[in-house]
Design a protein around this motif. Structure first.
Motif, PDB file in Angstrom:
ATOM      1  N   UNK A 185       0.846  -1.193   0.000  1.00 13.70           N
ATOM      2  CA  UNK A 185       0.000   0.000   0.000  1.00 13.70           C
ATOM      3  C   UNK A 185       0.888   1.252   0.000  1.00 13.70           C
ATOM      4  N   UNK A 186       0.460   2.258  -0.747  1.00  9.90           N
ATOM      5  CA  UNK A 186       1.169   3.529  -0.832  1.00  9.90           C
ATOM      6  C   UNK A 186       0.559   4.519   0.152  1.00  9.90           C
ATOM      7  N   UNK A 187       1.411   5.228   0.888  1.00 11.16           N
ATOM      8  CA  UNK A 187       0.969   6.247   1.835  1.00 11.16           C
ATOM      9  C   UNK A 187       1.486   7.601   1.368  1.00 11.16           C
ATOM     10  N   UNK A 188       0.583   8.550   1.245  1.00 15.12           N
ATOM     11  CA  UNK A 188       0.947   9.924   0.889  1.00 15.12           C
ATOM     12  C   UNK A 188       0.746  10.806   2.111  1.00 15.12           C
ATOM     13  N   UNK A 189       1.818  11.493   2.508  1.00 15.72           N
ATOM     14  CA  UNK A 189       1.770  12.397   3.662  1.00 15.72           C
ATOM     15  C   UNK A 189       1.894  13.820   3.147  1.00 15.72           C
ATOM     16  N   UNK A 190       0.873  14.622   3.398  1.00 18.26           N
ATOM     17  CA  UNK A 190       0.826  16.004   2.936  1.00 18.26           C
ATOM     18  C   UNK A 190       0.819  16.929   4.141  1.00 18.26           C
ATOM     19  N   UNK A 191       1.737  17.880   4.146  1.00 21.35           N
ATOM     20  CA  UNK A 191       1.773  18.900   5.191  1.00 21.35           C
ATOM     21  C   UNK A 191       1.621  20.266   4.541  1.00 21.35           C
ATOM     22  N   UNK A 192       0.693  21.063   5.028  1.00 25.08           N
ATOM     23  CA  UNK A 192       0.450  22.388   4.472  1.00 25.08           C
ATOM     24  C   UNK A 192       0.533  23.445   5.566  1.00 25.08           C
ATOM     25  N   UNK A 193       1.193  24.565   5.255  1.00 26.88           N
ATOM     26  CA  UNK A 193       1.130  25.725   6.140  1.00 26.88           C
ATOM     27  C   UNK A 193      -0.045  26.574   5.658  1.00 26.88           C
ATOM     28  N   UNK A 194      -1.070  26.634   6.482  1.00 25.60           N
ATOM     29  CA  UNK A 194      -2.355  27.191   6.073  1.00 25.60           C
ATOM     30  C   UNK A 194      -2.436  28.675   6.432  1.00 25.60           C
ATOM     31  N   UNK A 195      -2.918  29.465   5.483  1.00 27.11           N
ATOM     32  CA  UNK A 195      -3.117  30.899   5.718  1.00 27.11           C
ATOM     33  C   UNK A 195      -4.605  31.248   5.805  1.00 27.11           C
ATOM     34  N   UNK A 196      -5.462  30.334   5.388  1.00 21.14           N
ATOM     35  CA  UNK A 196      -6.916  30.535   5.448  1.00 21.14           C
ATOM     36  C   UNK A 196      -7.531  29.234   5.945  1.00 21.14           C
ATOM     37  N   UNK A 197      -7.738  29.134   7.266  1.00 21.43           N
ATOM     38  CA  UNK A 197      -8.226  27.880   7.851  1.00 21.43           C
ATOM     39  C   UNK A 197      -9.627  27.531   7.354  1.00 21.43           C
ATOM     40  N   UNK A 198     -10.486  28.518   7.251  1.00 18.16           N
ATOM     41  CA  UNK A 198     -11.852  28.254   6.798  1.00 18.16           C
ATOM     42  C   UNK A 198     -11.840  27.741   5.360  1.00 18.16           C
ATOM     43  N   UNK A 199     -11.071  28.401   4.501  1.00 24.14           N
ATOM     44  CA  UNK A 199     -10.989  27.978   3.111  1.00 24.14           C
ATOM     45  C   UNK A 199     -10.354  26.616   2.957  1.00 24.14           C
ATOM     46  N   UNK A 200      -9.316  26.344   3.749  1.00 25.86           N
ATOM     47  CA  UNK A 200      -8.664  25.044   3.675  1.00 25.86           C
ATOM     48  C   UNK A 200      -9.616  23.947   4.121  1.00 25.86           C
ATOM     49  N   UNK A 201     -10.306  24.190   5.225  1.00 27.05           N
ATOM     50  CA  UNK A 201     -11.262  23.208   5.738  1.00 27.05           C
ATOM     51  C   UNK A 201     -12.366  22.935   4.710  1.00 27.05           C
ATOM     52  N   UNK A 202     -12.868  23.977   4.107  1.00 32.33           N
ATOM     53  CA  UNK A 202     -13.914  23.808   3.091  1.00 32.33           C
ATOM     54  C   UNK A 202     -13.386  22.993   1.903  1.00 32.33           C
ATOM     55  N   UNK A 203     -12.173  23.294   1.474  1.00 30.24           N
ATOM     56  CA  UNK A 203     -11.578  22.554   0.374  1.00 30.24           C
ATOM     57  C   UNK A 203     -11.298  21.112   0.722  1.00 30.24           C
ATOM     58  N   UNK A 204     -10.889  20.873   1.975  1.00 25.56           N
ATOM     59  CA  UNK A 204     -10.576  19.504   2.380  1.00 25.56           C
ATOM     60  C   UNK A 204     -11.812  18.612   2.335  1.00 25.56           C
ATOM     61  N   UNK A 205     -12.952  19.173   2.650  1.00 26.47           N
ATOM     62  CA  UNK A 205     -14.192  18.398   2.626  1.00 26.47           C
ATOM     63  C   UNK A 205     -14.557  17.957   1.203  1.00 26.47           C
ATOM     64  N   UNK A 206     -14.064  18.708   0.205  1.00 30.30           N
ATOM     65  CA  UNK A 206     -14.362  18.359  -1.183  1.00 30.30           C
ATOM     66  C   UNK A 206     -13.680  17.069  -1.621  1.00 30.30           C
ATOM     67  N   UNK A 207     -12.650  16.661  -0.865  1.00 26.46           N
ATOM     68  CA  UNK A 207     -11.950  15.421  -1.224  1.00 26.46           C
ATOM     69  C   UNK A 207     -12.807  14.186  -0.972  1.00 26.46           C
ATOM     70  N   UNK A 208     -13.999  14.376  -0.424  1.00 27.64           N
ATOM     71  CA  UNK A 208     -14.930  13.251  -0.290  1.00 27.64           C
ATOM     72  C   UNK A 208     -15.213  12.620  -1.649  1.00 27.64           C
ATOM     73  N   UNK A 209     -14.988  13.392  -2.712  1.00 32.50           N
ATOM     74  CA  UNK A 209     -15.155  12.871  -4.057  1.00 32.50           C
ATOM     75  C   UNK A 209     -14.183  11.771  -4.429  1.00 32.50           C
TER      76      UNK A 209
END
Length: 201
Positions: A1-25
């Motif tokens: 199994x492949x594991x992808x680890x992503x680390x982001x320094x966030x400047x807009x928490x609300x926007x990042x959170x909203x975008x992260x929910x879109x990955x449900x696709x």
């Protein structure tokens, strides 16, 4: 199994959170096994996301196809991103699955190992670290994975920060000595991540 680890320094928490929910696709993408993450406890502006794929082949197909459409939603919400890929080598607890729904916190340990000590380091993970973590109350599941250049990721999922803290306080120093960790590693960097349930796919 492949594991992808992503680390982001966030400047807009609300926007990042909203975008992260879109990955449900991602549900239904061929070879996709699960994704989850949250906010780093030590650095509140840093988000960690872990994504699991059945193989590198499936991951590469996704990256060449739908990926950019998903990622576009978050493009303006962070100013730095670090992405690392790892291949599973061991389960920390038998029966690992890429499921974050019951986890409260994640512990990610990024180990840079001396090339001459890789074999010993992997053996100690199997014989010392994995059994100790697997037997700890509150430890749900975990994975040990190898990246490029003698880098390793140990990702463990816990049902509470309290239980993870008990394991750390009671066992880590003793286990480090038993495993000869200082002789094997060049560095160990760790992070505790508070899981955001709405990011779980």
């Amino acid at each position: 199994m492949l594991v992808k680890w992503i680390r982001c320094r966030v400047v807009d928490r609300v926007g990042f959170d909203r975008g992260q929910r879109q990955w449900a696709g991602l549900r239904g993408e061929p070879g996709f096994r699960g994704q989850g993450g949250g906010w780093a406890r030590g650095q509140r502006e840093e988000a960690h996301v872990f994504c699991f794929w059945e193989s590198r082949e499936y991951y590469d197909r996704f990256m060449a196809g739908p990926h950019d459409g998903f990622a576009r939603e978050q493009a303006e919400s962070y100013d730095r991103i670090d992405v690392r890929l790892f291949e599973q080598r061991q389960e920390v607890k038998v029966g690992f699955r890429a499921d974050f729904a019951d986890a409260d916190v994640l512990r990610a340990a990024h180990c840079r190992v001396r090339p001459s000590q890789v074999e010993h380091f992997m053996l100690m993970q199997e014989k010392v670290w994995n059994p100790a973590m697997a037997g700890s109350p509150g430890m749900l599941r975990g994975i040990f994975a190898e990246g490029a250049g003698s880098e390793f990721l140990v990702l463990s999922m816990w049902d509470s920060a309290t239980e993870r803290g008990k394991y750390r306080d009671a066992a880590v120093g003793r286990l480090e000595e038993r495993a000869g960790l200082d002789e094997d590693v060049l560095s160990v960097a760790g992070e505790i991540v508070d899981v955001v349930r709405d990011w779980t796919v």
